[in-house]
Design a protein around this motif. Sequence first.
Motif, short mmCIF file in Angstrom:
data_model
loop_
_atom_site.label_atom_id
_atom_site.label_comp_id
_atom_site.label_asym_id
_atom_site.label_seq_id
_atom_site.Cartn_x
_atom_site.Cartn_y
_atom_site.Cartn_z
N ILE A 137 22.33 18.73 -39.52
CA ILE A 137 22.15 18.48 -41.00
C ILE A 137 23.27 18.44 -41.85
CG2 ILE A 137 20.96 19.55 -43.05
CD1 ILE A 137 18.92 21.07 -41.17
N THR A 138 23.49 17.68 -42.55
CA THR A 138 24.84 17.41 -43.42
C THR A 138 24.41 17.53 -44.87
OG1 THR A 138 25.82 16.04 -41.82
CG2 THR A 138 26.75 16.06 -43.99
N THR A 139 25.20 18.25 -45.70
CA THR A 139 24.85 18.29 -47.07
C THR A 139 26.32 17.84 -47.91
OG1 THR A 139 25.56 20.63 -47.53
CG2 THR A 139 23.18 20.18 -46.98
N SER A 140 26.26 17.42 -48.96
CA SER A 140 27.41 17.04 -50.00
C SER A 140 27.08 17.23 -51.23
CB SER A 140 27.66 15.50 -49.47
OG SER A 140 28.80 15.19 -50.22
N SER B 233 22.43 17.90 -58.58
CA SER B 233 22.01 17.38 -57.70
C SER B 233 23.00 17.52 -56.53
CB SER B 233 21.58 15.79 -57.71
OG SER B 233 22.86 15.07 -58.08
N PHE B 234 22.54 17.35 -55.28
CA PHE B 234 23.31 17.15 -53.85
C PHE B 234 22.44 16.42 -53.11
CE2 PHE B 234 20.15 20.40 -52.96
CZ PHE B 234 20.08 20.43 -51.67
N THR B 235 23.12 15.99 -51.80
CA THR B 235 22.69 15.13 -50.82
C THR B 235 22.69 15.79 -49.62
OG1 THR B 235 24.84 14.21 -50.32
CG2 THR B 235 23.73 13.09 -51.99
N VAL B 236 21.52 15.24 -48.93
CA VAL B 236 21.37 15.99 -47.46
C VAL B 236 20.84 14.49 -46.50
CG1 VAL B 236 18.87 16.50 -47.83
CG2 VAL B 236 20.06 17.70 -46.34
N SER B 237 21.57 15.19 -45.42
CA SER B 237 21.09 13.97 -44.35
C SER B 237 20.86 14.54 -42.99
CB SER B 237 22.11 12.74 -44.39
OG SER B 237 23.53 13.53 -44.19
N GLY B 238 20.48 13.75 -42.16
CA GLY B 238 20.18 14.49 -40.59
C GLY B 238 20.51 13.39 -39.78
N GLN C 1 12.82 15.19 -55.22
CA GLN C 1 13.63 13.87 -54.40
C GLN C 1 13.57 12.72 -55.67
OE1 GLN C 1 12.90 12.58 -50.32
NE2 GLN C 1 11.69 14.13 -50.36
N THR C 2 12.88 13.25 -56.89
CA THR C 2 12.96 12.31 -57.90
C THR C 2 13.55 13.13 -58.96
OG1 THR C 2 10.71 12.79 -58.57
CG2 THR C 2 10.93 10.69 -57.14
N VAL C 3 14.15 12.27 -60.16
CA VAL C 3 15.03 13.16 -61.27
C VAL C 3 14.08 13.46 -62.37
CG1 VAL C 3 15.94 10.85 -62.19
CG2 VAL C 3 16.94 12.93 -62.53
N GLY C 4 13.10 12.35 -62.56
CA GLY C 4 12.45 12.40 -64.01
C GLY C 4 11.23 13.52 -63.93
N GLY C 5 11.06 14.01 -65.32
CA GLY C 5 10.11 14.84 -65.73
C GLY C 5 9.35 15.64 -64.77
N ALA C 6 8.14 16.06 -64.73
CA ALA C 6 7.62 17.08 -63.92
C ALA C 6 7.42 16.56 -62.41
CB ALA C 6 6.43 17.62 -64.38
N SER C 7 7.33 15.29 -62.33
CA SER C 7 6.87 14.42 -61.01
C SER C 7 7.88 14.83 -59.90
CB SER C 7 7.03 12.79 -61.02
OG SER C 7 6.86 12.29 -60.01
N THR D 70 20.02 11.70 -48.89
CA THR D 70 18.78 11.67 -49.71
C THR D 70 19.22 12.65 -50.89
OG1 THR D 70 17.09 11.29 -48.04
CG2 THR D 70 16.47 12.44 -50.31
N THR D 71 19.10 12.16 -52.18
CA THR D 71 19.59 13.05 -53.32
C THR D 71 18.44 13.95 -53.45
OG1 THR D 71 20.89 11.28 -54.14
CG2 THR D 71 20.18 13.07 -55.69
N VAL D 72 19.01 15.25 -53.83
CA VAL D 72 18.10 16.25 -53.95
C VAL D 72 18.37 16.95 -55.30
CG1 VAL D 72 16.90 18.60 -53.41
CG2 VAL D 72 17.64 16.98 -51.62
N TYR D 73 17.31 16.82 -56.53
CA TYR D 73 17.63 17.18 -57.62
C TYR D 73 17.26 18.63 -57.81
CZ TYR D 73 18.25 12.22 -58.52
OH TYR D 73 18.64 11.05 -58.20
#
Length: 481
Positions: free
Chosen positions: A240-243, A262-267, A286-292, A312-315
Amino acid sequence: MQKSRFPAAFLAALAPDPTTPRTGRWLRMIFGLALAVLGLGAPIASAGTTTIPVTNGSFETTYGGSTATYWYHLNAANGWTPSTDSAYAAYNIGDSVGIGYPANNAAFAAAANGKYAVNLFGVKNITQDMGTQTFNAGDQLSVSFSGGFPNAGGTVKGGLFYAKFIINGVTYTSSAYDTTNNTGGSGSWQTFTFTQTIPANVTGTFQIQFSVDQTLTYRPWLDNVSNVTVTSVGGSTPTITTSGTLAAVSTTYGTASATPSSFTVSGANMTAGITVTPPAGFEVSQTVGGASGYAGSGTAITVGSSGTIASTTVYVRLAATATVGSSPYSGNITCVSSDATTQNVATVSSTVSKATPTATLTVDNSPVTFDGSPKAATVTLSASSVAGSVQNILTGGAATQTASNTYAVTGDFVPTDTANYNSLTGLAAGNFVINPAAQTYASWASTNGVTGGPSYVGNDGLSNLLVYALDLKLNGGNGSA
């Protein structure tokens, strides 16, 4: 693929050859062991390469079911299970008896290895169960075998067939092998190799299978199936790699952070997806907007699946349910997956401020009439965004008033949840009016220096005044009529 701790020479020495007499087999085993110990036998598989042995790859181990000398049934007992228990399973084409079969057609001068070979058209497909195996993403599986193109004549001709690896129920199929294109022409054998890269880490039942294209009438033959070679390409450990570095995401109570960090994670070489879990108070998406997409305070989400997981960006934000009393919030976001080293992403200390509610106050007892006693406005909470009460009501800046006049009324709104909401002070509630009392004849007479008057002084002032004026006019009296 896990590598055997025994050298190939040792394993080869232990593998029995059913065509060798018993004494010869024991001598072969002893000789093979000696070679393995001395390092003079078959070379040890190179680093990253292992072998899964195929049983009866040349079809020389016969199985009962027929008294004929030119063929035998295939069966799991001799390594291969056919889909059809055909009488034309494995042919003896390596001696004078076998060469003459099928009738009037010498199919081959010899088998590719040994005496026997398989007519795939007769059995449709043959499968060998090779036990439970573990493969890593990127491993390459390879098997070699011979395909035969019989001499022309009758119905025994070459044709299309396929090799397959079946791992835990997932089938990997080769392209078609056409024995009619053998470089040696009819009556020849040609070596083919099937190589397959495994896309993801997997453990399960491993099978090898050969099948014929049943839509055609041509008949390919099979012989000399090698052991399966597994070559590890490297990087088989799930990683697992994070950035990225997170920023503070402070907010007010009842509202999620307006701008998430946000940060990113990959595997790589993953056996499963990456579980991303925030500390209490934070939520991830994994999405930035609203409550979704946001899972809620402290709730995990899963990024990707097995194999390679792209960046993948994680918010990250504070949840609307984060409270002032538990503020400030901090802690690590954990990124976890099977067999991989856990990666932590540190959040930055973030605070939750009290929210400011709204409220509307209304004076509900105006106007009143002056009677000499102190007067005070009463106020109703007509609307508010949260539960609460009205306190500290002031009428013209004081608790009460005694003079007739119009007074501005204010009050404070105090929410029930004072831990998370601010109080509102000095809210305008409207005006409170104290009207003057009605004037009597006695008060009018006293004010205007008039003596005497009507005997019914207790009436209202206007009536007394009218009566007095009428008495003076009509009677010339002193207003006592």
